[in-house]
Write a protein that holds these residues in place. Sequence first.
Motif: not given
Length: 413
Positions: A376, A382, A385
Amino acid sequence: MPISFDTTGFRQLGQHTWQHASGDQAELTYYNLVPDLPAGLDDLPKLRHDLALIHGESGCLIEAHVVQLAGVPALLRIVKMPLPNQPNGQMFLCSFTVPKANCSAVLQLGAVERGTTGLREAMLMAEIGFDQWVKPHPYAPELQGVLPFHAGDDPRHDSRFPDHPLSRVRAWAHHVVRTARLDPQFASLPPFQVQAPPPVAPGQTLVTALPSLPVKDFVGLQIGEQTTYWRMTDPKLKEMLGRGLMGRSPLAETRFRDMLMIDVESGEAMIPDRFTTNGNMTAHGTHLVQVTLPEADAQLSDDDVKEAFAWAGRMAAVAAERGEYLSLEPVENQGEQANPHVLLAVQQHEGQPVVIAQFSPPPTEGPLAGSPSRSAPATPESVEGIGLIAGMAVNEWRSHPLRMAITYRRPAG
C-alpha cells in the motif's frame, strides 16, 4: 502543533504535511517517546560522531548543529541519501529535532534532485580536482559510508547553485531558525538528558541475550538455545528496541538482531549502544524480572498484541531510513533466513514510498489465504496496518508474539 513555521509558498497536503512550489515537502511529527538520540545536545562531538555513523548506513550526514528555535535548543541535521531504486540522483533532508525528557518534535524538509542530476558536483569537481574532492568525514574520520563526504557540499557553493536541493534545504533551515515558534507548553517541558549507565556490580555474570517482539511490558530473550520471558520495569529497553540504536548480534552476512547483556540471576541488564565514540563503548542499565510465558500471557489483551505488531510496522519505516528492512520471524530462527517469516519494508515505487509485507510461506487460511504479499502507499496508518497484517500471518503459525523477533536485513551488496 509543537512547532510552527512560515508556510509561505507551501500548500497543505495533510494535517502535518506541506508541499512547496518547488516540490519540496515539509513534515511535522510529534513522538510521545523518550528521544532516540545517541547523545545529549550538550555533548555535540559524540552526537555528531554517532549520527554520522548512523546516517552513513543509508547516505551521509552533511552537517549537524545545535541551534535555538524560539530560544529552545534543537538539533539541526542535513543529510543526503541516494534516490531508492534509481541509478543516480540524491535526496537531501533538513530536520530540526526538539528533544524533551519524554517526547520530541521533528520538523523536516525533503528536497529531491529532478531532471539532470549531478551538475553541481560535476562542475565543482572539475574546479576543485578529483584528488581534493572526497574528504574524511569531519565528525567520524574512520567512516566509510554509503555516500562520501565531499567538497561539493560546502555551503560556500550554495549561492552559485541556488536551485540545487541542498541549497534549498539550507536556505529553508536559515529561515526556520529566524522565524519558527514553539508552543509554550511544549517549550517548557523538561529537557532531554542521556542517563549514564550504572557500573556492573561485583559478582554479576552477564550473558548475551537476543530480544523478541516487545508486547506491553514483556519481552522474550533468546539466551543460547533457550527462550526465557521477562517483565520490563522501566521503558528504556522498549524505547531502544527496533530503532537501530542497540548493539547487534550477526546471524548471517546480511542478518542482524538487537542484543543486550543480562545477569540472569538478578535481572540486571546492560543495553549497549551500537556505536562507539573514540573506541569507548557506552551502555544503558535496566532491570528485568523473569516470568513464565503463561504469567505474561495472562496480563496481555488483544489490543496489546495488536499494538506489538503495529510497532513492528513502524519499525519497518524506521529501518527504511537506514536502508534496511525487517524480517519478522520466530526468535529461535538464527543463521540464514528460514521459513516461516514475513519481510516488512518501505520502498520507493515510481517515486512514491510503498509499504510491503511478503509472506513465506503464503497463508492458507483467513483473508490472506494464498497471498504472497500485500502492499500500500506508505502513510502512518498503512505502516502500522502492514504490521497488523503481518500479525495475521503469524497467527496462522500458532506462535505466541513473545516468541517472535524482528531481524534487520540489508540488501546484499
